[in-house]
Design an enzyme around this catalytic site. Structure first.
Site, PDB file in Angstrom:
ATOM      1  N   SER A 261       0.820  -1.211   0.000  1.00  0.00           N
ATOM      2  CA  SER A 261       0.000   0.000   0.000  1.00  0.00           C
ATOM      3  C   SER A 261       0.852   1.258   0.000  1.00  0.00           C
ATOM      4  O   SER A 261       2.017   1.237   0.394  1.00  0.00           O
ATOM      5  CB  SER A 261      -0.933   0.045   1.216  1.00  0.00           C
ATOM      6  N   SER A 299      -1.973  -4.021  -3.974  1.00  0.00           N
ATOM      7  CA  SER A 299      -1.582  -2.755  -3.367  1.00  0.00           C
ATOM      8  C   SER A 299      -2.788  -1.841  -3.178  1.00  0.00           C
ATOM      9  O   SER A 299      -3.649  -1.754  -4.048  1.00  0.00           O
ATOM     10  CB  SER A 299      -0.538  -2.049  -4.245  1.00  0.00           C
ATOM     11  N   ASP A 301      -3.504   1.851  -3.080  1.00  0.00           N
ATOM     12  CA  ASP A 301      -2.866   3.135  -3.392  1.00  0.00           C
ATOM     13  C   ASP A 301      -3.914   4.237  -3.361  1.00  0.00           C
ATOM     14  O   ASP A 301      -4.794   4.294  -4.225  1.00  0.00           O
ATOM     15  CB  ASP A 301      -2.204   3.069  -4.767  1.00  0.00           C
TER      16      ASP A 301
END
Length: 373
Positions: A261, A299, A301
């Site tokens: 992240s 991830s 983001d």
């Protein structure tokens, strides 16, 4: 900067700009920090206990919000939604933010959100408040910290909020970045800013704070820096084993990179509205690519952008300088989060190595991309 000065800097943990590898050509603010934007303060609490705990809290406090009934226009962009951003839907729906923004480790996000609610409800003038949208972001620091113990308490949150200051942000292994890993190296908290010329519309400052914990290949002024090469792990006869895999590591033999992240917080004082701030937040996530993010499927983001300035009615066709500035500031904040981090031994004997700055300098000097100041 003369090469000899860069070499001296490389022997210490220093920012990308001091090393001579800052991205872009824009001019930073006085502290090259999100706190260069008026009305923004940052406080952090770092939690360490031997090798078991490496975590903490980072609080971004907006002066205009840190009062009863305070709100500011805000925008949100989700580059990839593999995360637990508390308060995201209302922020996006209403285009405004009504609490400080707190960052922490994944499984502590919910306790932090509860503590933030307690903090805001206790603010004088909020005695009748019955609905509130706390905003809490996170990245997973479970590779280096005992994340299941959820060690962050209300006291830690209140201390981070109380300690918030307009001084330059402490960076590296601190606060919510204490246990993070990014681009194959030890990650952390990074911050940067740009002073932006808006032509007929005056000027503004764009500031960024990044909590880095994502995969990809570290890229410095276009030069790739891999852990295997930077740490000498391809040297014949070297006994040092490769670093243990972490959520922020991208092993060469993996078919699918494992992301984690990145939380980006963007402050502007241009007088932008919520729709325009969403466009700014989008460019912030784009800025991760300049530092080497691979935007892997695992991830989370996120970018949150808010504006502390009075509305000026700036047209969209005047926003390009802001878009360019936020991407540069994000790239520099990411680099600083790694350059100021230190090698960390953590939970279950996991280790994340700091990026060797002398190696970065050597590679960039050989490629002729060092900046001069």
């Amino acid at each position: 900067m003369p090469l000899q000065e860069c070499s001296a800097a490389a022997s210490r943990r220093v920012r990308a700009r001091e090393l001579g590898v800052a991205p872009g050509t824009g001019r930073p603010g006085p502290a090259n920090s999100i706190t260069d934007v008026p009305g923004v303060r940052v406080g952090q609490v770092t939690i360490r206990e031997g090798t078991r705990l490496h975590t903490g809290v980072t609080a971004i406090v907006l002066d205009a919000v840190d009062v009863a009934g305070g709100r500011l226009p805000a925008g949100l962009f989700v580059g990839n939604g593999y995360g637990k951003l508390v308060g995201a839907t209302q922020l996006a729906e209403l285009g405004e933010i009504e609490t400080p923004i707190l960052l922490t480790g994944t499984l502590s996000a919910f306790r932090v959100a509860d503590a933030l609610v307690s903090y805001v409800l206790a603010t004088p003038g909020n005695e009748q408040v019955e609905s509130l949208n706390p905003v809490v972001g996170e990245t997973n620091d479970g590779h280096l910290s005992d994340i299941r113990s959820r060690p962050v308490t209300e006291a830690h949150v209140l201390q981070a909020l109380a300690d918030a200051t307009a001084e330059p942000v402490e960076q590296g292994c601190v606060g919510a970045g204490t246990g993070t890993a990014a681009l194959g190296f030890k990650g952390g908290i990074g911050s940067s800013s740009r002073v932006v010329d808006l032509g007929a519309h005056g000027s503004c400052t764009v500031g960024v704070l990044a909590q880095t914990n994502f995969s990809g290949t570290l890229t410095v002024r276009g030069i790739p820096i891999t852990p295997r090469e930077a740490l000498g792990l391809n040297t014949p006869g070297l006994d040092t084993p490769p670093p243990l895999r972490s959520p922020g590591t991208r092993p060469a033999d993996d078919e699918e990179p494992q992301g984690n992240s990145c939380m980006l917080v963007v402050a502007v004082d241009a007088g932008l509205d919520a729709r325009q701030l969403t466009r700014v937040a989008t460019r912030a996530v784009f800025g991760m690519a300049h530092a080497g993010s691979d935007f892997a499927q695992g991830s989370g983001d996120y970018a949150i952008a808010f504006d502390t300035g009075r509305s000026r009615g700036i047209p969209d066709n005047a926003l390009n300088p802001v878009f360019f500035a936020v991407q540069e500031a994000v790239a520099e904040a990411v680099l600083d989060s790694l350059f100021l981090a230190t090698t960390t031994e953590g939970f279950h004997d996991h280790v994340m190595h700091a990026v060797p700055l002398d190696f970065v300098l050597e590679k960039c000097a050989a490629a002729g991309v060092l900046t001069r100041s």
